[in-house]
Design an enzyme around this catalytic site. Structure first.
Site, PDB file in Angstrom:
ATOM      1  N   GLY A 164      46.791   8.983  18.519  1.00  0.00           N
ATOM      2  CA  GLY A 164      45.219   9.763  19.019  1.00  0.00           C
ATOM      3  C   GLY A 164      45.608   9.326  20.110  1.00  0.00           C
TER       4      GLY A 164
ATOM      5  N   ASP B  30      19.936  -2.322  -1.651  1.00  0.00           N
ATOM      6  CA  ASP B  30      21.944  -1.357  -1.452  1.00  0.00           C
ATOM      7  C   ASP B  30      22.504  -2.256  -0.802  1.00  0.00           C
ATOM      8  OD1 ASP B  30      20.358  -0.480  -3.615  1.00  0.00           O
ATOM      9  OD2 ASP B  30      19.577   1.288  -2.843  1.00  0.00           O
TER      10      ASP B  30
END
Ligand SMILES: *[C@@H]1O[C@H](CO)[C@@H](O)[C@H](O)[C@H]1NC(C)=O
Ligand SMILES: *[C@@H]1O[C@H](CO)[C@@H](O)[C@H](O)[C@H]1NC(C)=O
Ligand SMILES: *[C@@H]1O[C@H](CO)[C@@H](O)[C@H](O)[C@H]1NC(C)=O
Ligand SMILES: *[C@@H]1O[C@H](CO)[C@@H](O)[C@H](O)[C@H]1NC(C)=O
Ligand SMILES: *[C@@H]1O[C@H](CO)[C@@H](O)[C@H](O)[C@H]1NC(C)=O
Ligand SMILES: *[C@@H]1O[C@H](CO)[C@@H](O)[C@H](O)[C@H]1NC(C)=O
Ligand SMILES: *[C@@H]1O[C@H](CO)[C@@H](O)[C@H](O)[C@H]1NC(C)=O
Ligand SMILES: *[C@@H]1O[C@H](CO)[C@@H](O)[C@H](O)[C@H]1NC(C)=O
Ligand SMILES: *[C@@H]1O[C@H](CO)[C@@H](O)[C@H](O)[C@H]1NC(C)=O
Ligand SMILES: *[C@@H]1O[C@H](CO)[C@@H](O)[C@H](O)[C@H]1NC(C)=O
Ligand SMILES: *[C@@H]1O[C@H](CO)[C@@H](O)[C@H](O)[C@H]1NC(C)=O
Ligand SMILES: *[C@@H]1O[C@H](CO)[C@@H](O)[C@H](O)[C@H]1NC(C)=O
Length: 560
Positions: free
Chosen positions: A472, A518
């Protein structure tokens, strides 16, 4: 068929008899004759409409007589002479001489000036006063409260100022009161609550302030209540639930606050409920929609409602217009809407917090605006221009929210976000962002459990060449498989091109906006010495842990 014709014949005969009574008897009162001529000249009416030589009862436009006396005057549709139209004043003094006048209708005929005070004293037989759109100014004389036979009072679309006189509450026969589109200020007089025969109350588009009188609950004949576009404050009185005849309720565009009383669910005749553009809040109680089986048109938009849309809405048989846009309503719609006959329905659910997948039911709506929510997944095939889907979290669609917005939204609620729009493990290699794109993105995985560098080495077979997807621009991409079997892509980032603080602070924001139950985005997977970051292709399910723990892995989008 035959019954129809009989009825028609009966109606015709009745009309004939009626016109014999009202038209064929010549005007018999001399004072009324001269008063008509006075009126003709003070208003500047044309001889074509009111011919001097002819009998007013039979030949003058807008004059209705009974037994040779004038009972009705309608100026609507008449035109003034050139002179008369140059100064269309409210000069109707001679009206006082028609002692049996039951109806004066001037709607659309200009009467610049204010309603004379003597109307209330002298027109004692008046049942109908229609002065709509006459450019009337000034205030309403309190004496109008003396017109004890008045049935209909239309003063809408004028320039009337001042307060609504409390004396209007003394009109025992009043059935229609329309004061809309004027410049009334002050509060609504509670005395209007005494109008037990009122069917139609329209005070819309004025500058009224203060509360809706709770006494309105005793307007037991009321069918239409329109208080739209004022500055009313306070809450919706629970007493309105007593209006069992009510067909339309429009309280929109005020400053009403508080929650919607669930008792309004008793309004069994209600067809239209418009309470949009207020400051109403709270949840919409299920019982609000339980008994309103005739409801067709519902506007709740631009308030502060939250929670779910009650599922009972979808079982209202006639509901064909629903606008709940601009609230904080949430929930998954797919299952609910599925049972709804949407063929004729127009729904606006935009600017809320709805989420989850779309089902093909949305394509069946006549129109449905779902924009500015958090719907995810792909768009069903049958969706056309009838469905507006901009600014959601939908896969492969233009004009959607940023991935980060979507991730944060789903993360905050402990929900699984299914679409990583730009990455898909089944479609490797990754598309690199266009090189002219200034904001390149790096995906960094934040894990609720710590995740060791060794596991990454394992997953990528020590960054082996076989796992290399591509070199990349900003780092090499490797394919990998976690212990759980979940595919990931890992990107080795050149740290010199990456500002550590930037994404650390982003992660900090992420941590704060996340519900602590959460997620604990505590351990960010970097390598032991910051030279590897994990790019995830999509959700990474960490083995073990409960359901929340299973979805705590989030993608974060960072400027590089
Ligand atoms: C009304 O009638 C009275 C007599 O009853 C008369 O004196 C007066 O002039 C009339 N007014 C108008 C405006 O015609
Ligand atoms: C007044 O007259 C106009 C024109 O004829 C008519 O449309 C309107 O319905 C009348 N007003 C009432 C209250 O009947
Ligand atoms: C008419 O109304 C006014 C003001 O409301 C009141 O003062 C007056 O006594 C009433 N006149 C009649 C004849 O009822
Ligand atoms: C009141 O008058 C306005 C303007 O003339 C009209 O648009 C509205 O429909 C009327 N309201 C009722 C309830 O008849
Ligand atoms: C009120 O309406 C009812 C039914 O239309 C009628 O019988 C009654 O006379 C009205 N009351 C008054 C005071 O006009
Ligand atoms: C609200 O009422 C004001 C005053 O009558 C009027 O100028 C304006 O057009 C109304 N707005 C709407 C949206 O009806
Ligand atoms: C109107 O509603 C209130 C509260 O809901 C209730 O207490 C009252 O009895 C009702 N009044 C009438 C006349 O129905
Ligand atoms: C709805 O109707 C049922 C039966 O008619 C009644 O028991 C219930 O109290 C009503 N609910 C509301 C909120 O008015
Ligand atoms: C209600 O408020 C929204 C947002 O402020 C605005 O776009 C809309 O025009 C308003 N609706 C009316 C009828 O004024
Ligand atoms: C929705 O909730 C957020 C967070 O509590 C709040 O900032 C926002 O003003 C609310 N929006 C509306 C339309 O009530
Ligand atoms: C849905 O509504 C349309 C139009 O009103 C009607 O023709 C159709 O039969 C309805 N379908 C069902 C399943 O009720
Ligand atoms: C939403 O769609 C995804 C696939 O795109 C599926 O895995 C997921 O179970 C669906 N969620 C719900 C709640 O149906």
């Amino acid at each position: 068929m035959e019954a129809h014709q009989v009825q028609l014949r009966v109606a015709l005969i009745f009309l004939l008899v009626n016109s014999v009574l009202t038209q064929q008897v010549r005007l018999s009162s001399d004072s009324e004759w001269s008063a008509l001529l006075d009126l003709r000249s003070s208003l500047g009416l044309r001889a074509r409409d009111w011919p001097r030589k002819a009998d007013p009862c039979s030949a003058w436009t807008g004059i209705t007589c009974q037994n040779g006396r004038v009972v009705g005057i309608t100026l609507s549709g008449l035109r003034r002479t050139y002179l008369g139209s140059r100064n269309p004043r409210f000069t109707v003094d001679s009206l006082a001489n028609f002692t049996l006048l039951a109806s004066f209708n001037s709607s659309g005929f200009l009467l610049k000036g204010s309603i004379p005070e003597w109307f209330g004293r002298s027109l004692s037989a008046l049942q109908l006063l229609d002065l709509r759109s006459c450019s009337i100014t000034g205030t309403i004389p309190p004496s109008l409260g003396n017109l004890s036979l008045l049935n209909s009072l239309y003063l809408s679309d004028n320039l009337i100022t001042g307060i609504i006189p409390p004396t209007l509450g003394q009109l025992p026969s009043l059935s229609v009161l329309n004061l809309s589109q004027n410049l009334f200020k002050g509060s609504i007089p509670p005395s209007l609550s005494a109008l037990r025969n009122l069917t139609n109350l329209d005070l819309s588009s004025n500058f009224l302030s203060g509360p809706i009188p709770s006494g309105f609950g005793s307007l037991s004949s009321l069918q239409f209540l329109n208080l739209y576009n004022n500055s009313l404050t306070g809450s919706i009185p629970v007493q309105l639930a007593n209006l069992s005849q009510l067909i339309e309720l429009d309280l929109g565009f005020n400053s009403l606050s508080g929650s919607v009383p669930e008792e309004l669910g008793r309004l069994g005749s209600l067809q239209k409920m418009l309470i949009g553009n207020n400051s109403l809040e709270g949840r919409l109680p299920r019982s609000l929609f339980l008994n309103v089986t005739r409801l067709q048109y519902v506007v709740l938009s631009w308030n502060r409602f939250d929670g779910n849309l009650p599922d009972v809405l979808w079982s209202i048989p006639q509901l064909n217009f629903l606008d709940v846009s601009g609230n904080n309503l949430t929930g998954v719609l797919s299952n609910l809407i599925a049972s709804f006959n949407a063929t004729r329905a127009m729904f606006n659910l935009s600017n809320n917090l709805f989420y989850g997948n779309l089902t093909s039911t949305v394509g069946k709506f006549s129109s449905i605006d779902l924009s500015s929510n958090y719907f995810e997944g792909s768009v069903p095939n049958n969706v056309g221009t009838n469905v507006v889907i901009a600014r959601n979290c939908l896969r492969s669609m233009l004009n959607q929210r940023s991935l980060e917005d979507c991730e944060v939204f789903y993360a905050e609620r402990g929900l699984t976000f299914y679409n990583d729009r730009s990455l898909d493990p089944t479609q490797l290699p990754l598309p690199e962002p266009a090189s002219n794109n200034k904001k390149r993105l790096t995906y960094i995985m934040a894990l609720g459990e710590s995740f060791t560098f060794e596991k990454i080495l394992q997953a990528t077979d020590n960054f082996s060449d076989t796992n290399l997807i591509k070199h990349g621009h900003s780092g090499d991409l490797f394919r990998g498989t976690l212990e759980s079997g979940f595919p990931v892509v890992i990107k080795r980032v050149d740290l010199s091109s990456f500002r550590e603080e930037t994404y650390m602070s982003e992660l900090d924001i992420f941590r704060k906006t996340s519900h602590p139950r959460d997620i604990q985005a505590s351990s960010i997977l970097l390598d032991d010495k910051y030279d590897v970051r994990i790019g995830s292709l999509s959700e990474v399910h960490v083995q073990g842990g409960d359901n929340h723990q299973n979805v705590i892995t989030r993608l974060l989008r960072m400027p590089q």
